[in-house]
Write an enzyme that holds these catalytic residues in place. Structure first.
Site, mmCIF file in Angstrom:
data_model
loop_
_atom_site.group_PDB
_atom_site.id
_atom_site.type_symbol
_atom_site.label_atom_id
_atom_site.label_comp_id
_atom_site.label_asym_id
_atom_site.label_seq_id
_atom_site.Cartn_x
_atom_site.Cartn_y
_atom_site.Cartn_z
ATOM 1 N N TYR A 1 0.827 -1.214 0.000
ATOM 2 C CA TYR A 1 0.000 0.000 0.000
ATOM 3 C C TYR A 1 0.863 1.267 0.000
ATOM 4 O O TYR A 1 0.402 2.336 -0.375
ATOM 5 C CB TYR A 1 -0.947 0.034 1.213
ATOM 6 C CG TYR A 1 -2.016 -1.040 1.218
ATOM 7 C CD1 TYR A 1 -2.174 -1.908 0.152
ATOM 8 C CD2 TYR A 1 -2.867 -1.187 2.302
ATOM 9 C CE1 TYR A 1 -3.144 -2.903 0.165
ATOM 10 C CE2 TYR A 1 -3.849 -2.172 2.322
ATOM 11 C CZ TYR A 1 -3.972 -3.033 1.256
ATOM 12 O OH TYR A 1 -4.937 -4.013 1.283
ATOM 13 N N LYS B 1 3.698 -15.366 2.948
ATOM 14 C CA LYS B 1 3.597 -16.164 1.718
ATOM 15 C C LYS B 1 5.030 -16.474 1.285
ATOM 16 O O LYS B 1 5.473 -16.092 0.180
ATOM 17 C CB LYS B 1 2.825 -15.335 0.666
ATOM 18 C CG LYS B 1 2.479 -16.052 -0.611
ATOM 19 C CD LYS B 1 1.385 -17.086 -0.470
ATOM 20 C CE LYS B 1 1.190 -17.853 -1.765
ATOM 21 N NZ LYS B 1 0.407 -19.090 -1.601
ATOM 22 N N ASP C 1 -2.669 -18.219 2.494
ATOM 23 C CA ASP C 1 -3.828 -18.899 1.903
ATOM 24 C C ASP C 1 -4.385 -19.951 2.869
ATOM 25 O O ASP C 1 -5.607 -20.095 3.025
ATOM 26 C CB ASP C 1 -3.507 -19.510 0.523
ATOM 27 C CG ASP C 1 -2.082 -20.017 0.401
ATOM 28 O OD1 ASP C 1 -1.324 -19.903 1.375
ATOM 29 O OD2 ASP C 1 -1.733 -20.555 -0.668
ATOM 30 N N ASP D 1 -5.144 -6.741 6.111
ATOM 31 C CA ASP D 1 -6.354 -6.046 5.684
ATOM 32 C C ASP D 1 -7.419 -7.077 5.290
ATOM 33 O O ASP D 1 -8.566 -7.046 5.749
ATOM 34 C CB ASP D 1 -5.989 -5.151 4.482
ATOM 35 C CG ASP D 1 -7.088 -4.176 4.123
ATOM 36 O OD1 ASP D 1 -8.068 -4.076 4.875
ATOM 37 O OD2 ASP D 1 -6.958 -3.497 3.083
ATOM 38 N N ASP E 1 -10.900 -8.578 7.583
ATOM 39 C CA ASP E 1 -12.290 -8.475 7.118
ATOM 40 C C ASP E 1 -12.957 -9.850 7.182
ATOM 41 O O ASP E 1 -14.113 -9.980 7.577
ATOM 42 C CB ASP E 1 -12.353 -7.947 5.675
ATOM 43 C CG ASP E 1 -12.490 -6.428 5.637
ATOM 44 O OD1 ASP E 1 -12.054 -5.774 6.604
ATOM 45 O OD2 ASP E 1 -13.029 -5.896 4.644
#
Ligand code: NAD
Length: 354
Positions: A142, A187, A219, A243, A247
């Site tokens: 970001y 990852k 994942d 992020d 959620d």
């Protein structure tokens, strides 16, 4: 005690939910003899309309100079076509970076009164689901370079050892204060930045022998959060993974409208906001759930103002409100009494006691 709170109402449902959180703070001030001074700050779409800038320097300064910041949410379709550098969310990224709040703390907890609102099977919900995602907030993709060249778009994902170490330590320290289990999510089977993340976390774990440490690929973590969420105590991860996972974690608890967050850096001045966005689909209808914002205000009292008793009082009032069977439409279920945003705030104020 007297505290200056920068208040960013923002866009969409922002002004409605922040209004209810301020009512709760006013009642806390009255009960405990504190003074909360509110300093209005424009950020997001409303600041673009007013100043042509999602967070002018002067507005950021008000936040940095305050004792803490309470934020509703920013953004909406109206500003979708403005250039990327001017988007409402840019104001938010600039605020987080300007305040130096690198550690975002998002609890995922199922309130016993809302177990029916979770989309998970009852057998999973009946296990204790109560974990925290510690998300790195001012680095990663970001904050990397973004550019579009012809038909190709590029976003840079970059982390340094020191950025990973400072958030890693927050992860370990958070686990020490809870059930002493930390899961580091990355990852590393694909990304160099994740391999560095894993290397730094493994070095750090030597300093925290009392914490049970594990690694997980992002994942797999996304699957485990719905398959067996009670295995987690604290998850620490980078900005974008955090992020998305937070959620997902919020949804298993019933509603995104219930979840607060705190963001802290080196000082006690923190940024407190619900994890949801500006929900333009329900803005202005008095149906938004203000509890995520109200609980964010409680986190502000606990973490920035050292007012644990006052924070407990807010959380108890929310619990009493839920016990009494009141629900906003997002968590409504059979036999409960449906209320709007304003009424929800008023009822929580009425349950507040010292
Ligand atoms: P959203 O979180 O605003 O809404 C997702 C869904 O959840 C919607 O159906 C909405 O009605 C519902 N919802 C959200 N908060 C609720 C609440 N308190 N009570 C009841 N229902 C609630 O996400 P979105 O629709 O993807 O984004 C809308 C805008 O918000 C976009 O412009 C986005 O960029 C922005 N956004 C801002 C922030 C922030 O300010 N921190 C965070 C995320 C998204």
């Amino acid at each position: 005690m007297s505290k200056n709170i920068a208040v960013i109402r923002g866009d969409g449902i922002g002004p409605e939910i922040v209004g209810e959180a301020l009512k709760v703070l006013d009642k806390v001030a009255e009960l405990y003899g504190h003074t909360f001074n509110y300093i209005d700050v424009d950020m997001g779409g409303c600041a673009i309309d007013k100043y042509g800038d999602p967070l002018p320097e002067g507005e950021l300064k008000k936040c940095v100079e305050s004792d803490s910041v309470l934020l509703g949410a920013v953004g909406g379709d109206k500003w979708n076509d403005v250039p990327g550098y001017m988007r409402p969310e840019k104001g938010l990224l600039r605020l987080r970076a300007g305040m130096g709040v690198y550690s975002n703390n998002r609890p995922a907890k199922i309130w016993k009164q809302l177990s029916d609102a979770s989309p998970l099977k009852k057998s999973i919900v009946d296990e204790c689901i109560d974990f925290i995602i510690v998300r790195e907030l001012i680095g990663g993709i970001y904050f990397g370079e973004h550019k579009t060249e012809g038909d190709t778009a590029i976003d840079i994902l970059k982390y340094s050892e020191s950025e990973i170490e400072r958030i890693g330590r927050i992860g370990f320290e958070t686990a020490q204060k809870r059930n002493k289990k930390l899961c580091s999510v990355e990852k590393s089977n694909v990304l160099d930045s994740s391999r560095l993340w894993k290397k730094v976390m493994h070095k750090l774990k030597e300093d925290y022998p009392d914490v049970e440490f594990s690694d997980m690929l992002v994942d797999n973590c996304a699957m485990q959060i719905v398959k067996n969420p009670s295995q987690f105590d604290v998850i620490v991860t980078e900005n974008m993974f955090g992020d998305i996972l937070s959620d997902e974690a919020s949804m298993i608890t019933g509603s995104i409208g219930m979840i607060p967050s705190s963001s802290l850096g080196a000082s006690s001045c923190g940024l407190y906001e619900p994890i949801h966005g500006s929900a333009p689909d329900i803005a202005g209808k008095d149906i938004a759930n203000p509890i995520g914002t109200i609980l964010s205000a409680a986190m502000m009292l606990r973490f920035s103002f050292d007012m644990a008793e006052e924070a407990d009082a807010i959380e108890k009032a929310v619990s009493a409100y839920l016990d009494a069977g009141y629900r906003t439409s997002d968590i409504m279920s059979e036999g409960m009494t449906q209320v709007g945003c304003k009424k929800c705030g008023e009822l929580i104020v009425s349950y507040l006691e010292k």
